[in-house]
Write a protein that holds these residues in place. Structure first.
Motif, mmCIF file in Angstrom:
data_model
loop_
_atom_site.group_PDB
_atom_site.id
_atom_site.type_symbol
_atom_site.label_atom_id
_atom_site.label_comp_id
_atom_site.label_asym_id
_atom_site.label_seq_id
_atom_site.Cartn_x
_atom_site.Cartn_y
_atom_site.Cartn_z
ATOM 1 N N ALA A 154 0.831 -1.212 0.000
ATOM 2 C CA ALA A 154 0.000 0.000 0.000
ATOM 3 C C ALA A 154 0.861 1.256 0.000
ATOM 4 C CB ALA A 154 -0.915 -0.001 1.224
ATOM 5 N N ASP A 155 0.501 2.204 -0.879
ATOM 6 C CA ASP A 155 1.188 3.498 -0.909
ATOM 7 C C ASP A 155 0.275 4.529 -1.564
ATOM 8 O OD1 ASP A 155 1.352 3.084 -3.676
ATOM 9 O OD2 ASP A 155 3.476 2.548 -3.636
ATOM 10 N N ASP A 156 0.828 5.648 -1.964
ATOM 11 C CA ASP A 156 0.012 6.733 -2.514
ATOM 12 C C ASP A 156 -0.641 6.377 -3.848
ATOM 13 O OD1 ASP A 156 0.630 8.291 -0.348
ATOM 14 O OD2 ASP A 156 2.229 9.417 -1.360
ATOM 15 N N THR A 157 -0.137 5.355 -4.516
ATOM 16 C CA THR A 157 -0.677 5.008 -5.834
ATOM 17 C C THR A 157 -1.482 3.710 -5.832
ATOM 18 O OG1 THR A 157 1.292 3.751 -6.497
ATOM 19 C CG2 THR A 157 1.293 6.124 -6.948
ATOM 20 N N PHE A 158 -1.384 2.937 -4.765
ATOM 21 C CA PHE A 158 -1.991 1.598 -4.749
ATOM 22 C C PHE A 158 -2.739 1.403 -3.442
ATOM 23 C CE2 PHE A 158 -1.692 -3.075 -4.029
ATOM 24 C CZ PHE A 158 -2.334 -3.503 -5.179
ATOM 25 N N SER A 159 -4.068 1.252 -3.559
ATOM 26 C CA SER A 159 -4.928 1.140 -2.377
ATOM 27 C C SER A 159 -5.544 -0.255 -2.267
ATOM 28 C CB SER A 159 -6.064 2.171 -2.431
ATOM 29 O OG SER A 159 -5.586 3.448 -2.129
ATOM 30 N N PRO A 160 -4.996 -1.101 -1.408
ATOM 31 C CA PRO A 160 -5.658 -2.381 -1.151
ATOM 32 C C PRO A 160 -6.741 -2.219 -0.081
ATOM 33 C CG PRO A 160 -3.575 -2.318 0.012
ATOM 34 C CD PRO A 160 -3.703 -1.003 -0.720
ATOM 35 N N THR A 161 -7.773 -3.030 -0.196
ATOM 36 C CA THR A 161 -8.859 -3.071 0.786
ATOM 37 C C THR A 161 -9.158 -4.524 1.069
ATOM 38 O OG1 THR A 161 -9.801 -1.053 -0.168
ATOM 39 C CG2 THR A 161 -11.212 -2.307 1.319
ATOM 40 N N TYR A 162 -9.439 -4.843 2.332
ATOM 41 C CA TYR A 162 -9.588 -6.231 2.758
ATOM 42 C C TYR A 162 -11.036 -6.462 3.202
ATOM 43 C CZ TYR A 162 -4.869 -4.494 3.296
ATOM 44 O OH TYR A 162 -3.684 -3.827 3.094
ATOM 45 N N LEU A 163 -11.799 -7.161 2.388
ATOM 46 C CA LEU A 163 -13.191 -7.449 2.693
ATOM 47 C C LEU A 163 -13.269 -8.818 3.360
ATOM 48 C CD1 LEU A 163 -15.155 -5.189 1.780
ATOM 49 C CD2 LEU A 163 -13.244 -5.372 0.206
ATOM 50 N N ARG A 164 -13.386 -8.793 4.693
ATOM 51 C CA ARG A 164 -13.427 -10.033 5.473
ATOM 52 C C ARG A 164 -14.860 -10.512 5.585
ATOM 53 N NH1 ARG A 164 -9.620 -7.773 10.394
ATOM 54 N NH2 ARG A 164 -7.705 -7.493 9.154
ATOM 55 N N ALA A 165 -15.241 -11.352 4.644
ATOM 56 C CA ALA A 165 -16.630 -11.804 4.591
ATOM 57 C C ALA A 165 -16.944 -12.768 5.731
ATOM 58 C CB ALA A 165 -16.915 -12.479 3.257
ATOM 59 N N SER A 166 -18.132 -12.599 6.289
ATOM 60 C CA SER A 166 -18.683 -13.622 7.169
ATOM 61 C C SER A 166 -18.958 -14.880 6.338
ATOM 62 C CB SER A 166 -19.979 -13.104 7.799
ATOM 63 O OG SER A 166 -19.757 -11.927 8.549
ATOM 64 N N THR A 167 -19.372 -15.949 6.978
ATOM 65 C CA THR A 167 -19.672 -17.187 6.260
ATOM 66 C C THR A 167 -20.837 -16.942 5.308
ATOM 67 O OG1 THR A 167 -18.885 -18.537 8.093
ATOM 68 C CG2 THR A 167 -20.324 -19.602 6.482
ATOM 69 N N ALA A 168 -20.605 -17.177 4.036
ATOM 70 C CA ALA A 168 -21.601 -16.862 3.012
ATOM 71 C C ALA A 168 -22.731 -17.885 2.984
ATOM 72 C CB ALA A 168 -20.935 -16.800 1.641
ATOM 73 N N TYR A 169 -23.853 -17.455 2.449
ATOM 74 C CA TYR A 169 -24.970 -18.355 2.146
ATOM 75 C C TYR A 169 -25.791 -17.710 1.047
ATOM 76 C CZ TYR A 169 -28.103 -15.224 4.749
ATOM 77 O OH TYR A 169 -28.828 -14.139 5.162
ATOM 78 N N GLY A 170 -26.756 -18.446 0.534
ATOM 79 C CA GLY A 170 -27.679 -17.879 -0.439
ATOM 80 C C GLY A 170 -27.530 -18.453 -1.830
ATOM 81 N N LEU A 171 -28.505 -18.153 -2.654
ATOM 82 C CA LEU A 171 -28.599 -18.696 -4.001
ATOM 83 C C LEU A 171 -27.641 -17.977 -4.939
ATOM 84 C CD1 LEU A 171 -30.250 -20.781 -5.627
ATOM 85 C CD2 LEU A 171 -31.842 -18.930 -6.196
ATOM 86 N N SER A 172 -26.977 -18.754 -5.791
ATOM 87 C CA SER A 172 -26.067 -18.240 -6.810
ATOM 88 C C SER A 172 -26.085 -19.214 -7.972
ATOM 89 C CB SER A 172 -24.650 -18.127 -6.244
ATOM 90 O OG SER A 172 -23.682 -18.022 -7.277
ATOM 91 N N PRO A 173 -25.842 -18.736 -9.201
ATOM 92 C CA PRO A 173 -25.746 -19.680 -10.325
ATOM 93 C C PRO A 173 -24.688 -20.755 -10.102
ATOM 94 C CG PRO A 173 -25.927 -17.435 -11.157
ATOM 95 C CD PRO A 173 -25.746 -17.331 -9.669
ATOM 96 N N ARG A 174 -23.639 -20.427 -9.392
ATOM 97 C CA ARG A 174 -22.588 -21.398 -9.074
ATOM 98 C C ARG A 174 -22.619 -21.673 -7.563
ATOM 99 N NH1 ARG A 174 -18.579 -21.467 -13.319
ATOM 100 N NH2 ARG A 174 -19.791 -22.006 -15.169
ATOM 101 N N ILE A 175 -23.735 -22.193 -7.112
ATOM 102 C CA ILE A 175 -23.979 -22.373 -5.686
ATOM 103 C C ILE A 175 -22.938 -23.290 -5.057
ATOM 104 C CG2 ILE A 175 -25.497 -24.377 -5.916
ATOM 105 C CD1 ILE A 175 -27.284 -23.014 -3.734
ATOM 106 N N ARG A 176 -22.648 -23.035 -3.799
ATOM 107 C CA ARG A 176 -21.802 -23.909 -2.988
ATOM 108 C C ARG A 176 -22.657 -24.563 -1.914
ATOM 109 N NH1 ARG A 176 -16.982 -20.463 -0.724
ATOM 110 N NH2 ARG A 176 -16.894 -22.303 0.629
ATOM 111 N N PHE A 177 -22.530 -25.879 -1.812
ATOM 112 C CA PHE A 177 -23.288 -26.613 -0.799
ATOM 113 C C PHE A 177 -22.438 -26.956 0.424
ATOM 114 C CE2 PHE A 177 -25.974 -27.450 -4.517
ATOM 115 C CZ PHE A 177 -27.221 -27.140 -3.986
#
Length: 341
Positions: A154-177
């Motif tokens: 990370a610096d003045d030209t490059f901005s990383p962001t960290y999305l710490r997802a909770s445990t996912a659920y829900g319908l998706s075309p590529r669903i995970r069971f």
């Protein structure tokens, strides 16, 4: 913005891409598409696809983009445990390589699909983004290491962001069971048993896949100073449940089912609750729409519509690890999960 989404043909990506397009973003995907035979329902968005293993990304693949949303990787703990060295190679080393190439190519924003699995075995206290990491699986370890590496970039030209997802659920075309809410609802619908593989005591924060997608859009469109080198727990603080509470919701929604336990059901080391107030206060476009009960009903209605059977979600078509093992056995992937095509 012109956005590259790695892993755009996966569980989250197939939900996120249409939402990005709807908001006027120019989207390109990059995906090896291991799960091209695993579309559950609906259609996939038609965007340019760089069909490539994330380990093989080159500088040319990153040029001309304003942002990268990096979803690609081995997606869960059973996959991560399959060959732990591959989790390090794909989830850690390849992710850091993509980030470095993106920075060198002038990409300004890098949104990383991190996870609340970073917190691992952390008990029942609510955890903010400042909480100590305690991952207990190769998957969780890989996410922690990538965050650490991105922080160094990370610096003045490059901005990383960290999305710490909770445990996912829900319908998706590529669903995970393999995800707990999707799995328990599938067991209830197909067998009449809400089948718990642990004793039901561990805590989990859960979040609908559409709300995860919303978090990426909110971060992508937020002012730079709000997201630069920041981590966000993705979810809603009220959506923390013990596994047995999720089972009880499934029991209430799916008719004629009972709660049951696997013969070897015991405590799960992964136990954590997360505080999601930071994302709610900071990213005002992130307004979660889903609750566990509404999500279970969505899944139940979808399972009814397609006539889901036990062999579907526990077999090699929709179970991620079983499908990968099938591709290896057929010679379509080698032992290192590289395409033989």
């Amino acid at each position: 913005m012109r956005v590259l989404v790695t892993g755009h043909l996966g569980y989250i990506g197939t939900i996120l891409v249409p939402m990005l397009l709807k908001r006027g973003h120019d989207v390109v995907g990059l995906d090896a598409d291991w799960f091209e035979d695993c579309t559950f329902t609906g259609e996939l968005a038609d965007v340019q696809n760089i069909r490539k293993d994330v380990r093989d990304v080159e500088a040319a693949d990153l040029r001309g983009f304003d942002a990268v949303i990096h979803l690609a990787g081995l997606s869960n703990d059973p996959m991560g445990d399959y060959r732990p060295q591959l989790t390090e190679e794909i989830n850690y080393k390849a992710s850091v390589k993509v980030a470095r190439l993106a920075k060198d190519a002038g990409v300004a924003r890098f949104l990383f699909a991190s996870s609340c699995s970073n917190y691992g075995a952390s008990g029942d206290n609510f955890l903010t983004e400042d909480a100590a990491f305690n991952p207990v699986t190769p998957y969780g370890v890989s996410k922690v290491r990538v965050e650490e590496a991105l922080h160094e970039l990370a610096d003045d030209t490059f901005s990383p962001t960290y999305l710490r997802a909770s445990t996912a659920y829900g319908l998706s075309p590529r669903i995970r069971f393999d995800l707990v809410t999707n799995n328990l609802t599938a067991w209830a619908f197909t067998t009449g048993s809400v089948y718990l593989k642990s004793d039901g005591s561990p805590w989990r924060p859960i979040v609908h896949v559409e709300d995860i997608a919303l978090s990426y859009i909110a971060a992508l469109q937020a002012p730079r100073d709000l997201i630069h080198d920041h981590a966000f727990n993705v979810g809603t603080t009220t959506e923390n449940y013990q596994i047995r509470e999720i089972a009880e919701i499934v029991h209430d929604v799916v008719p004629n089912c009972e709660i049951g336990f696997a013969p070897d059901a015991g405590p799960d080391l992964r136990c954590y609750r997360v505080d999601c107030n930071h994302i709610a206060r900071t990213l005002h476009e992130f307004k979660p729409q889903w609750t566990a009960r509404r999500g279970v009903d969505e899944l139940y209605q979808a399972y009814k519509q397609v006539g889901l059977a036990l062999d579907d979600f526990e077999g090699e078509r929709f179970k991620r690890i079983a499908h990968i093992q099938k591709l290896v056995a057929e010679g379509r992937l080698d032992a290192d999960l590289r395409s033989n095509a």
